[in-house]
Design a protein around this motif. Structure first.
Motif, PDB file in Angstrom:
ATOM      1  N   ALA A 171       0.831  -1.205   0.000  1.00 58.75           N
ATOM      2  CA  ALA A 171       0.000   0.000   0.000  1.00 58.75           C
ATOM      3  C   ALA A 171       0.867   1.256   0.000  1.00 58.75           C
ATOM      4  O   ALA A 171       0.529   2.259  -0.647  1.00 58.75           O
ATOM      5  N   GLU A 172       1.987   1.206   0.695  1.00 65.42           N
ATOM      6  CA  GLU A 172       2.888   2.361   0.735  1.00 65.42           C
ATOM      7  C   GLU A 172       3.471   2.650  -0.644  1.00 65.42           C
ATOM      8  O   GLU A 172       3.588   3.808  -1.052  1.00 65.42           O
ATOM      9  N   GLU A 173       3.834   1.596  -1.360  1.00 63.97           N
ATOM     10  CA  GLU A 173       4.394   1.785  -2.701  1.00 63.97           C
ATOM     11  C   GLU A 173       3.353   2.348  -3.665  1.00 63.97           C
ATOM     12  O   GLU A 173       3.654   3.225  -4.480  1.00 63.97           O
ATOM     13  N   VAL A 174       2.128   1.843  -3.576  1.00 61.72           N
ATOM     14  CA  VAL A 174       1.063   2.342  -4.445  1.00 61.72           C
ATOM     15  C   VAL A 174       0.741   3.795  -4.107  1.00 61.72           C
ATOM     16  O   VAL A 174       0.559   4.629  -5.005  1.00 61.72           O
ATOM     17  N   ALA A 175       0.672   4.116  -2.820  1.00 66.36           N
ATOM     18  CA  ALA A 175       0.390   5.497  -2.417  1.00 66.36           C
ATOM     19  C   ALA A 175       1.478   6.442  -2.918  1.00 66.36           C
ATOM     20  O   ALA A 175       1.193   7.541  -3.399  1.00 66.36           O
ATOM     21  N   GLY A 176       2.734   6.026  -2.815  1.00 64.50           N
ATOM     22  CA  GLY A 176       3.833   6.848  -3.306  1.00 64.50           C
ATOM     23  C   GLY A 176       3.736   7.083  -4.810  1.00 64.50           C
ATOM     24  O   GLY A 176       4.021   8.191  -5.299  1.00 64.50           O
ATOM     25  N   GLY A 182       0.499  13.595  -8.426  1.00 67.30           N
ATOM     26  CA  GLY A 182      -0.304  14.746  -8.043  1.00 67.30           C
ATOM     27  C   GLY A 182      -1.502  14.468  -7.176  1.00 67.30           C
ATOM     28  O   GLY A 182      -2.308  15.365  -6.938  1.00 67.30           O
ATOM     29  N   VAL A 183      -1.658  13.245  -6.667  1.00 66.88           N
ATOM     30  CA  VAL A 183      -2.794  12.913  -5.822  1.00 66.88           C
ATOM     31  C   VAL A 183      -2.483  13.311  -4.373  1.00 66.88           C
ATOM     32  O   VAL A 183      -1.364  13.076  -3.887  1.00 66.88           O
ATOM     33  N   ALA A 184      -3.450  13.887  -3.681  1.00 70.77           N
ATOM     34  CA  ALA A 184      -3.261  14.260  -2.278  1.00 70.77           C
ATOM     35  C   ALA A 184      -2.964  13.021  -1.446  1.00 70.77           C
ATOM     36  O   ALA A 184      -3.463  11.927  -1.732  1.00 70.77           O
ATOM     37  N   THR A 186      -3.869  11.934   1.532  1.00 67.61           N
ATOM     38  CA  THR A 186      -5.002  11.235   2.154  1.00 67.61           C
ATOM     39  C   THR A 186      -5.754  10.389   1.138  1.00 67.61           C
ATOM     40  O   THR A 186      -6.074   9.217   1.391  1.00 67.61           O
ATOM     41  N   LEU A 187      -6.038  10.963  -0.019  1.00 65.47           N
ATOM     42  CA  LEU A 187      -6.729  10.231  -1.068  1.00 65.47           C
ATOM     43  C   LEU A 187      -5.858   9.101  -1.614  1.00 65.47           C
ATOM     44  O   LEU A 187      -6.354   8.003  -1.891  1.00 65.47           O
ATOM     45  N   ALA A 188      -4.561   9.357  -1.743  1.00 64.35           N
ATOM     46  CA  ALA A 188      -3.647   8.321  -2.238  1.00 64.35           C
ATOM     47  C   ALA A 188      -3.601   7.139  -1.279  1.00 64.35           C
ATOM     48  O   ALA A 188      -3.585   5.975  -1.700  1.00 64.35           O
ATOM     49  N   SER A 189      -3.600   7.420   0.028  1.00 60.27           N
ATOM     50  CA  SER A 189      -3.578   6.352   1.022  1.00 60.27           C
ATOM     51  C   SER A 189      -4.853   5.518   0.949  1.00 60.27           C
ATOM     52  O   SER A 189      -4.809   4.283   1.005  1.00 60.27           O
ATOM     53  N   TYR A 190      -6.001   6.201   0.811  1.00 57.17           N
ATOM     54  CA  TYR A 190      -7.279   5.481   0.678  1.00 57.17           C
ATOM     55  C   TYR A 190      -7.282   4.603  -0.568  1.00 57.17           C
ATOM     56  O   TYR A 190      -7.636   3.416  -0.513  1.00 57.17           O
ATOM     57  N   ALA A 191      -6.905   5.173  -1.709  1.00 62.25           N
ATOM     58  CA  ALA A 191      -6.925   4.428  -2.973  1.00 62.25           C
ATOM     59  C   ALA A 191      -5.977   3.244  -2.927  1.00 62.25           C
ATOM     60  O   ALA A 191      -6.286   2.163  -3.450  1.00 62.25           O
ATOM     61  N   ALA A 192      -4.827   3.423  -2.301  1.00 64.98           N
ATOM     62  CA  ALA A 192      -3.843   2.333  -2.222  1.00 64.98           C
ATOM     63  C   ALA A 192      -4.382   1.175  -1.396  1.00 64.98           C
ATOM     64  O   ALA A 192      -4.232   0.005  -1.765  1.00 64.98           O
ATOM     65  N   ARG A 193      -5.029   1.486  -0.262  1.00 61.21           N
ATOM     66  CA  ARG A 193      -5.577   0.422   0.581  1.00 61.21           C
ATOM     67  C   ARG A 193      -6.778  -0.243  -0.091  1.00 61.21           C
ATOM     68  O   ARG A 193      -6.887  -1.470  -0.138  1.00 61.21           O
ATOM     69  N   ALA A 194      -7.672   0.577  -0.638  1.00 63.49           N
ATOM     70  CA  ALA A 194      -8.903   0.040  -1.231  1.00 63.49           C
ATOM     71  C   ALA A 194      -8.620  -0.795  -2.475  1.00 63.49           C
ATOM     72  O   ALA A 194      -9.356  -1.741  -2.772  1.00 63.49           O
ATOM     73  N   SER A 195      -7.575  -0.474  -3.203  1.00 63.21           N
ATOM     74  CA  SER A 195      -7.244  -1.222  -4.419  1.00 63.21           C
ATOM     75  C   SER A 195      -6.586  -2.555  -4.119  1.00 63.21           C
ATOM     76  O   SER A 195      -6.505  -3.413  -5.000  1.00 63.21           O
ATOM     77  N   GLN A 196      -6.078  -2.726  -2.899  1.00 64.43           N
ATOM     78  CA  GLN A 196      -5.405  -3.960  -2.477  1.00 64.43           C
ATOM     79  C   GLN A 196      -4.242  -4.319  -3.418  1.00 64.43           C
ATOM     80  O   GLN A 196      -4.037  -5.469  -3.772  1.00 64.43           O
TER      81      GLN A 196
END
Length: 383
Positions: A171-176, A182-184, A186-196
Protein backbone atom coordinates in the motif's frame (compact mmCIF):
# COMPACT_ATOMS: atom_id res chain seq x y z
CA UNK A 1 12.43 9.36 -16.36
CA UNK A 2 12.86 5.76 -17.58
CA UNK A 3 10.68 3.12 -19.23
CA UNK A 4 10.41 1.34 -15.86
CA UNK A 5 8.57 4.16 -14.07
CA UNK A 6 5.15 2.52 -14.57
CA UNK A 7 6.23 -0.56 -12.56
CA UNK A 8 5.38 -0.19 -8.88
CA UNK A 9 7.13 -2.30 -6.24
CA UNK A 10 8.94 -4.51 -8.78
CA UNK A 11 12.61 -3.71 -8.13
CA UNK A 12 13.73 -7.33 -8.52
CA UNK A 13 11.91 -7.61 -11.85
CA UNK A 14 13.42 -4.38 -13.16
CA UNK A 15 16.91 -5.52 -12.16
CA UNK A 16 16.50 -8.84 -13.99
CA UNK A 17 15.10 -7.22 -17.13
CA UNK A 18 17.84 -4.57 -17.21
CA UNK A 19 20.42 -7.36 -17.17
CA UNK A 20 18.64 -9.06 -20.06
CA UNK A 21 18.65 -5.80 -22.03
CA UNK A 22 22.40 -5.66 -21.57
CA UNK A 23 22.69 -9.22 -22.91
CA UNK A 24 22.82 -11.25 -19.68
CA UNK A 25 20.25 -14.06 -19.79
CA UNK A 26 18.48 -12.88 -22.91
CA UNK A 27 16.19 -15.42 -24.59
CA UNK A 28 13.54 -15.53 -27.34
CA UNK A 29 10.48 -16.26 -25.14
CA UNK A 30 9.34 -14.77 -21.82
CA UNK A 31 6.42 -15.48 -19.49
CA UNK A 32 5.31 -12.66 -17.16
CA UNK A 33 3.15 -13.82 -14.25
CA UNK A 34 1.69 -12.08 -11.23
CA UNK A 35 -1.58 -11.29 -9.45
CA UNK A 36 -4.17 -8.99 -11.08
CA UNK A 37 -3.05 -5.38 -11.12
CA UNK A 38 0.61 -6.14 -10.45
CA UNK A 39 1.60 -4.84 -13.89
CA UNK A 40 2.31 -7.92 -16.01
CA UNK A 41 1.59 -6.26 -19.34
CA UNK A 42 3.23 -3.00 -18.21
CA UNK A 43 6.40 -4.96 -17.46
CA UNK A 44 6.34 -6.62 -20.88
CA UNK A 45 5.79 -3.32 -22.69
CA UNK A 46 8.49 -1.57 -20.66
CA UNK A 47 10.87 -4.44 -21.44
CA UNK A 48 10.02 -4.13 -25.14
CA UNK A 49 10.70 -0.39 -25.02
CA UNK A 50 14.07 -0.97 -23.35
CA UNK A 51 15.02 -3.59 -25.95
CA UNK A 52 14.15 -1.29 -28.85
CA UNK A 53 15.85 1.73 -27.26
CA UNK A 54 19.47 2.35 -28.14
CA UNK A 55 20.09 3.52 -24.56
CA UNK A 56 18.35 0.59 -22.87
CA UNK A 57 15.43 2.74 -21.80
CA UNK A 58 17.41 4.54 -19.09
CA UNK A 59 19.15 7.30 -21.01
CA UNK A 60 18.75 10.98 -20.08
CA UNK A 61 16.16 11.48 -22.82
CA UNK A 62 14.15 8.26 -22.28
CA UNK A 63 11.31 7.87 -22.85
CA UNK A 64 10.11 11.44 -23.54
CA UNK A 65 12.80 12.39 -26.01
CA UNK A 66 13.53 8.92 -27.42
CA UNK A 67 11.57 7.97 -30.53
CA UNK A 68 11.84 4.21 -29.98
CA UNK A 69 10.83 4.35 -26.31
CA UNK A 70 7.99 6.75 -27.00
CA UNK A 71 6.47 4.77 -29.86
CA UNK A 72 6.62 1.46 -27.96
CA UNK A 73 4.96 2.95 -24.88
CA UNK A 74 2.40 4.71 -27.09
CA UNK A 75 1.58 1.46 -28.91
CA UNK A 76 2.71 2.64 -32.35
CA UNK A 77 6.14 1.03 -32.83
CA UNK A 78 6.32 -0.86 -36.13
CA UNK A 79 8.19 -3.82 -34.61
CA UNK A 80 6.15 -4.29 -31.43
CA UNK A 81 2.73 -5.99 -31.59
CA UNK A 82 0.46 -6.26 -28.55
CA UNK A 83 -2.49 -8.69 -28.50
CA UNK A 84 -5.27 -7.61 -26.15
CA UNK A 85 -8.67 -9.25 -26.09
CA UNK A 86 -12.07 -8.12 -24.93
CA UNK A 87 -13.40 -11.60 -25.67
CA UNK A 88 -13.50 -14.62 -23.40
CA UNK A 89 -10.75 -16.33 -25.41
CA UNK A 90 -8.05 -15.75 -28.02
CA UNK A 91 -8.65 -17.87 -31.10
CA UNK A 92 -6.29 -19.64 -33.45
CA UNK A 93 -6.79 -17.12 -36.27
CA UNK A 94 -5.42 -14.28 -34.15
CA UNK A 95 -2.40 -16.35 -33.14
CA UNK A 96 -1.72 -17.44 -36.72
CA UNK A 97 -1.59 -13.78 -37.73
CA UNK A 98 1.01 -13.25 -35.01
CA UNK A 99 2.98 -16.30 -36.10
CA UNK A 100 3.11 -14.98 -39.67
CA UNK A 101 4.37 -11.66 -38.34
CA UNK A 102 6.96 -13.45 -36.21
CA UNK A 103 8.43 -15.07 -39.30
CA UNK A 104 9.24 -11.67 -40.82
CA UNK A 105 12.37 -9.67 -40.19
CA UNK A 106 11.87 -6.48 -38.15
CA UNK A 107 11.56 -3.23 -40.07
CA UNK A 108 14.21 -1.69 -37.85
CA UNK A 109 17.63 -3.03 -36.97
CA UNK A 110 16.74 -4.47 -33.57
CA UNK A 111 13.88 -6.85 -32.58
CA UNK A 112 10.49 -8.07 -33.72
CA UNK A 113 8.54 -8.26 -30.41
CA UNK A 114 5.13 -9.90 -29.95
CA UNK A 115 3.29 -9.44 -26.64
CA UNK A 116 0.24 -11.57 -25.71
CA UNK A 117 -1.43 -9.92 -22.70
CA UNK A 118 -3.94 -12.68 -21.93
CA UNK A 119 -2.03 -15.88 -22.66
CA UNK A 120 -4.29 -17.71 -20.20
CA UNK A 121 -7.21 -17.11 -22.62
CA UNK A 122 -5.62 -18.94 -25.56
CA UNK A 123 -7.74 -21.75 -26.95
CA UNK A 124 -6.20 -25.20 -27.37
CA UNK A 125 -5.72 -24.67 -31.12
CA UNK A 126 -4.19 -21.25 -30.49
CA UNK A 127 -1.76 -22.77 -27.97
CA UNK A 128 -0.67 -25.38 -30.52
CA UNK A 129 -0.04 -22.70 -33.15
CA UNK A 130 1.92 -20.61 -30.66
CA UNK A 131 3.96 -23.58 -29.48
CA UNK A 132 5.24 -24.29 -32.97
CA UNK A 133 6.36 -20.68 -33.38
CA UNK A 134 8.18 -20.68 -30.02
CA UNK A 135 9.84 -24.02 -30.79
CA UNK A 136 11.25 -22.70 -34.07
CA UNK A 137 12.08 -19.05 -33.29
CA UNK A 138 13.27 -16.45 -35.72
CA UNK A 139 16.67 -15.17 -34.62
CA UNK A 140 15.41 -11.60 -34.19
CA UNK A 141 11.93 -12.36 -32.79
CA UNK A 142 10.97 -12.19 -29.10
CA UNK A 143 7.72 -13.53 -27.63
CA UNK A 144 6.35 -12.10 -24.36
CA UNK A 145 3.37 -13.88 -22.78
CA UNK A 146 1.41 -12.58 -19.78
CA UNK A 147 -0.72 -14.75 -17.46
CA UNK A 148 -1.76 -14.75 -13.77
CA UNK A 149 0.22 -17.92 -12.91
CA UNK A 150 2.44 -20.45 -14.67
CA UNK A 151 -0.35 -23.02 -14.28
CA UNK A 152 -2.49 -20.91 -16.63
CA UNK A 153 -0.13 -21.71 -19.51
CA UNK A 154 0.48 -25.12 -21.09
CA UNK A 155 3.58 -26.88 -19.68
CA UNK A 156 4.99 -27.28 -23.21
CA UNK A 157 4.85 -23.49 -23.69
CA UNK A 158 6.05 -22.37 -20.28
CA UNK A 159 8.99 -24.79 -20.39
CA UNK A 160 10.30 -22.81 -23.38
CA UNK A 161 9.95 -19.41 -21.69
CA UNK A 162 12.02 -17.58 -19.13
CA UNK A 163 9.74 -16.84 -16.16
CA UNK A 164 9.37 -13.34 -14.69
CA UNK A 165 7.22 -13.24 -11.54
CA UNK A 166 5.74 -9.96 -10.35
CA UNK A 167 4.44 -9.42 -6.82
CA UNK A 168 1.61 -7.35 -5.38
CA UNK A 169 3.00 -3.92 -4.43
CA UNK A 170 2.51 -2.70 -0.87
CA UNK A 171 0.00 0.00 0.00
CA UNK A 172 2.89 2.36 0.73
CA UNK A 173 4.39 1.78 -2.70
CA UNK A 174 1.06 2.34 -4.45
CA UNK A 175 0.39 5.50 -2.42
CA UNK A 176 3.83 6.85 -3.31
CA UNK A 177 3.13 6.16 -6.99
CA UNK A 178 -0.12 8.15 -6.79
CA UNK A 179 1.39 11.05 -4.81
CA UNK A 180 4.11 11.36 -7.45
CA UNK A 181 1.30 11.90 -9.97
CA UNK A 182 -0.30 14.75 -8.04
CA UNK A 183 -2.79 12.91 -5.82
CA UNK A 184 -3.26 14.26 -2.28
CA UNK A 185 -1.70 12.03 0.40
CA UNK A 186 -5.00 11.24 2.15
CA UNK A 187 -6.73 10.23 -1.07
CA UNK A 188 -3.65 8.32 -2.24
CA UNK A 189 -3.58 6.35 1.02
CA UNK A 190 -7.28 5.48 0.68
CA UNK A 191 -6.92 4.43 -2.97
CA UNK A 192 -3.84 2.33 -2.22
CA UNK A 193 -5.58 0.42 0.58
CA UNK A 194 -8.90 0.04 -1.23
CA UNK A 195 -7.24 -1.22 -4.42
CA UNK A 196 -5.41 -3.96 -2.48
CA UNK A 197 -2.32 -3.50 -4.63
CA UNK A 198 -4.10 -3.28 -8.01
CA UNK A 199 -2.42 -0.35 -9.78
CA UNK A 200 -5.15 0.27 -12.35
CA UNK A 201 -7.84 0.15 -9.69
CA UNK A 202 -5.86 2.53 -7.47
CA UNK A 203 -5.59 5.08 -10.26
CA UNK A 204 -9.33 4.84 -10.96
CA UNK A 205 -10.18 5.34 -7.29
CA UNK A 206 -7.79 8.28 -7.02
CA UNK A 207 -8.98 10.15 -10.10
CA UNK A 208 -12.68 9.25 -10.46
CA UNK A 209 -15.20 10.17 -7.76
CA UNK A 210 -17.89 7.98 -9.37
CA UNK A 211 -15.65 4.93 -8.94
CA UNK A 212 -15.19 5.76 -5.25
CA UNK A 213 -18.95 6.18 -4.80
CA UNK A 214 -19.71 2.80 -6.40
CA UNK A 215 -17.14 1.07 -4.23
CA UNK A 216 -18.54 2.68 -1.09
CA UNK A 217 -21.96 1.31 -2.01
CA UNK A 218 -20.57 -2.22 -2.36
CA UNK A 219 -18.52 -2.33 0.86
CA UNK A 220 -21.48 -1.04 2.88
CA UNK A 221 -23.63 -4.00 1.81
CA UNK A 222 -22.47 -6.66 4.34
CA UNK A 223 -23.70 -4.65 7.33
CA UNK A 224 -27.15 -4.30 5.73
CA UNK A 225 -27.76 -7.94 4.80
CA UNK A 226 -30.16 -8.49 7.71
CA UNK A 227 -33.10 -10.11 5.92
CA UNK A 228 -34.10 -11.95 2.78
CA UNK A 229 -35.55 -8.82 1.18
CA UNK A 230 -32.41 -6.81 1.77
CA UNK A 231 -30.26 -9.64 0.41
CA UNK A 232 -32.27 -9.80 -2.81
CA UNK A 233 -32.20 -6.01 -3.10
CA UNK A 234 -28.41 -5.95 -2.65
CA UNK A 235 -27.97 -8.59 -5.36
CA UNK A 236 -30.18 -6.62 -7.76
CA UNK A 237 -28.34 -3.37 -7.10
CA UNK A 238 -24.91 -4.95 -7.55
CA UNK A 239 -25.92 -6.63 -10.81
CA UNK A 240 -27.63 -3.56 -12.26
CA UNK A 241 -24.91 -1.09 -11.31
CA UNK A 242 -22.28 -3.39 -12.81
CA UNK A 243 -24.32 -3.65 -16.01
CA UNK A 244 -24.69 0.13 -16.23
CA UNK A 245 -20.98 0.68 -15.70
CA UNK A 246 -20.05 -1.98 -18.26
CA UNK A 247 -22.49 -0.56 -20.81
CA UNK A 248 -21.07 2.93 -20.33
CA UNK A 249 -17.57 1.61 -21.00
CA UNK A 250 -18.49 -0.32 -24.15
CA UNK A 251 -21.17 1.91 -25.75
CA UNK A 252 -18.77 4.50 -27.13
CA UNK A 253 -16.40 1.85 -28.46
CA UNK A 254 -19.28 -0.06 -30.09
CA UNK A 255 -20.48 3.08 -31.86
CA UNK A 256 -16.98 3.94 -33.07
CA UNK A 257 -16.45 0.43 -34.44
CA UNK A 258 -19.79 0.57 -36.29
CA UNK A 259 -18.85 3.92 -37.83
CA UNK A 260 -15.47 2.55 -38.93
CA UNK A 261 -17.14 -0.51 -40.48
CA UNK A 262 -19.62 1.64 -42.40
CA UNK A 263 -16.80 3.82 -43.69
CA UNK A 264 -14.77 0.78 -44.75
CA UNK A 265 -17.66 -0.55 -46.86
CA UNK A 266 -18.83 2.85 -48.09
CA UNK A 267 -22.21 2.51 -46.39
CA UNK A 268 -24.41 5.60 -46.04
CA UNK A 269 -27.69 5.93 -44.16
CA UNK A 270 -30.10 5.30 -47.06
CA UNK A 271 -27.70 3.97 -49.67
CA UNK A 272 -27.17 0.47 -51.01
CA UNK A 273 -25.07 -1.92 -48.97
CA UNK A 274 -22.46 -4.25 -50.46
CA UNK A 275 -23.16 -7.96 -50.17
CA UNK A 276 -20.14 -8.43 -47.91
CA UNK A 277 -21.38 -5.82 -45.44
CA UNK A 278 -24.05 -8.04 -43.83
CA UNK A 279 -21.68 -10.83 -42.70
CA UNK A 280 -19.12 -8.27 -41.54
CA UNK A 281 -21.76 -6.45 -39.47
CA UNK A 282 -22.98 -9.72 -37.97
CA UNK A 283 -19.42 -10.67 -36.99
CA UNK A 284 -18.86 -7.23 -35.45
CA UNK A 285 -22.07 -7.38 -33.41
CA UNK A 286 -21.24 -10.89 -32.20
CA UNK A 287 -17.83 -9.73 -31.03
CA UNK A 288 -19.37 -6.71 -29.31
CA UNK A 289 -21.86 -8.89 -27.42
CA UNK A 290 -19.02 -11.14 -26.25
CA UNK A 291 -17.00 -8.13 -25.16
CA UNK A 292 -19.98 -6.66 -23.29
CA UNK A 293 -20.50 -9.93 -21.45
CA UNK A 294 -16.87 -10.11 -20.40
CA UNK A 295 -16.86 -6.47 -19.32
CA UNK A 296 -19.98 -7.05 -17.21
CA UNK A 297 -18.35 -10.06 -15.53
CA UNK A 298 -15.16 -8.06 -14.93
CA UNK A 299 -17.08 -5.28 -13.17
CA UNK A 300 -19.06 -7.78 -11.07
CA UNK A 301 -15.82 -9.58 -10.21
CA UNK A 302 -14.32 -6.33 -8.98
CA UNK A 303 -17.36 -5.82 -6.75
CA UNK A 304 -16.92 -9.31 -5.30
CA UNK A 305 -13.28 -8.47 -4.51
CA UNK A 306 -14.46 -5.39 -2.61
CA UNK A 307 -17.01 -7.50 -0.71
CA UNK A 308 -14.34 -10.01 0.29
CA UNK A 309 -12.17 -7.20 1.65
CA UNK A 310 -14.84 -6.38 4.26
CA UNK A 311 -14.91 -9.94 5.64
CA UNK A 312 -11.13 -10.07 5.48
CA UNK A 313 -11.04 -6.91 7.61
CA UNK A 314 -13.48 -8.54 10.05
CA UNK A 315 -11.13 -11.51 10.44
CA UNK A 316 -8.20 -9.13 10.96
CA UNK A 317 -10.05 -7.20 13.70
CA UNK A 318 -11.22 -10.37 15.45
CA UNK A 319 -7.71 -11.80 15.50
CA UNK A 320 -6.07 -8.54 16.59
CA UNK A 321 -3.90 -8.26 13.47
CA UNK A 322 -1.83 -5.05 13.38
CA UNK A 323 -1.98 -2.42 10.65
CA UNK A 324 -4.68 -0.43 8.90
CA UNK A 325 -7.74 -2.14 7.49
CA UNK A 326 -8.45 -2.20 3.77
CA UNK A 327 -11.72 -0.46 4.64
CA UNK A 328 -10.52 1.71 7.49
CA UNK A 329 -13.19 4.31 6.66
CA UNK A 330 -15.99 1.91 7.72
CA UNK A 331 -14.28 0.38 10.74
CA UNK A 332 -17.49 0.77 12.76
CA UNK A 333 -19.37 -1.44 10.30
CA UNK A 334 -16.54 -3.99 10.30
CA UNK A 335 -16.61 -4.11 14.11
CA UNK A 336 -20.40 -4.67 13.99
CA UNK A 337 -19.81 -7.69 11.71
CA UNK A 338 -17.19 -8.97 14.15
CA UNK A 339 -19.62 -8.66 17.05
CA UNK A 340 -22.28 -10.74 15.28
CA UNK A 341 -20.08 -13.46 13.80
CA UNK A 342 -16.87 -15.44 14.19
CA UNK A 343 -13.66 -15.56 12.14
CA UNK A 344 -14.65 -19.04 10.99
CA UNK A 345 -18.00 -17.78 9.67
CA UNK A 346 -16.38 -14.85 7.88
CA UNK A 347 -13.87 -17.20 6.30
CA UNK A 348 -16.77 -19.31 5.04
CA UNK A 349 -18.40 -16.14 3.71
CA UNK A 350 -15.28 -15.43 1.67
CA UNK A 351 -15.54 -18.99 0.37
CA UNK A 352 -19.17 -18.39 -0.67
CA UNK A 353 -18.10 -15.28 -2.59
CA UNK A 354 -15.44 -17.32 -4.38
CA UNK A 355 -18.09 -19.94 -5.17
CA UNK A 356 -20.36 -17.30 -6.76
CA UNK A 357 -17.41 -16.03 -8.79
CA UNK A 358 -16.68 -19.52 -10.04
CA UNK A 359 -20.33 -20.08 -10.95
CA UNK A 360 -20.37 -16.99 -13.14
CA UNK A 361 -16.92 -17.24 -14.72
CA UNK A 362 -16.50 -21.00 -15.09
CA UNK A 363 -20.03 -22.42 -15.32
CA UNK A 364 -21.85 -19.52 -17.02
CA UNK A 365 -24.49 -19.19 -14.28
CA UNK A 366 -26.55 -16.00 -14.82
CA UNK A 367 -25.12 -13.10 -12.85
CA UNK A 368 -28.37 -12.25 -11.06
CA UNK A 369 -28.93 -15.83 -9.92
CA UNK A 370 -25.38 -16.29 -8.65
CA UNK A 371 -25.48 -12.99 -6.75
CA UNK A 372 -28.87 -13.71 -5.17
CA UNK A 373 -27.67 -17.09 -3.89
CA UNK A 374 -24.47 -15.51 -2.56
CA UNK A 375 -26.17 -12.62 -0.77
CA UNK A 376 -28.60 -14.97 0.99
CA UNK A 377 -25.65 -17.06 2.18
CA UNK A 378 -23.91 -13.90 3.48
CA UNK A 379 -27.01 -12.82 5.42
CA UNK A 380 -26.23 -11.28 8.79
CA UNK A 381 -28.41 -11.86 11.86
CA UNK A 382 -30.91 -9.13 12.69
CA UNK A 383 -30.01 -7.01 15.69
Amino acid sequence: MTVWDTLVGQRHVIAALEKAVSGQGMTHAWLFTGPPGSGRSNAAIAFAAALQCRQGGVGPDCPDGCHDCHTVLAGSHADVSVVRTEKLSIGVDEVRDLVRRASLSPMGDRWQILIVEDADRLTEQACNALLKAIEEPNGRTIWMLCAPTVEDVLPTIRSRCRLVTLSTPTAEEVAGFLVARGVAETLASYAARASQGHIGRARALAFDEAVRTRRQEVVSMPARLTGLGRCMDAATRLASSAKEEADAITAELDAREKTDLDAAYGVVERGRRPREYGPALAALEKGQRTRAKRRHLDVVDRGLTDLMSVYRDAIAVASGAPGALVNEEIRDQVEAIVASSSPELNLRRIGWIFAAREQMLEFNVPVALALESMMVALQAPQR
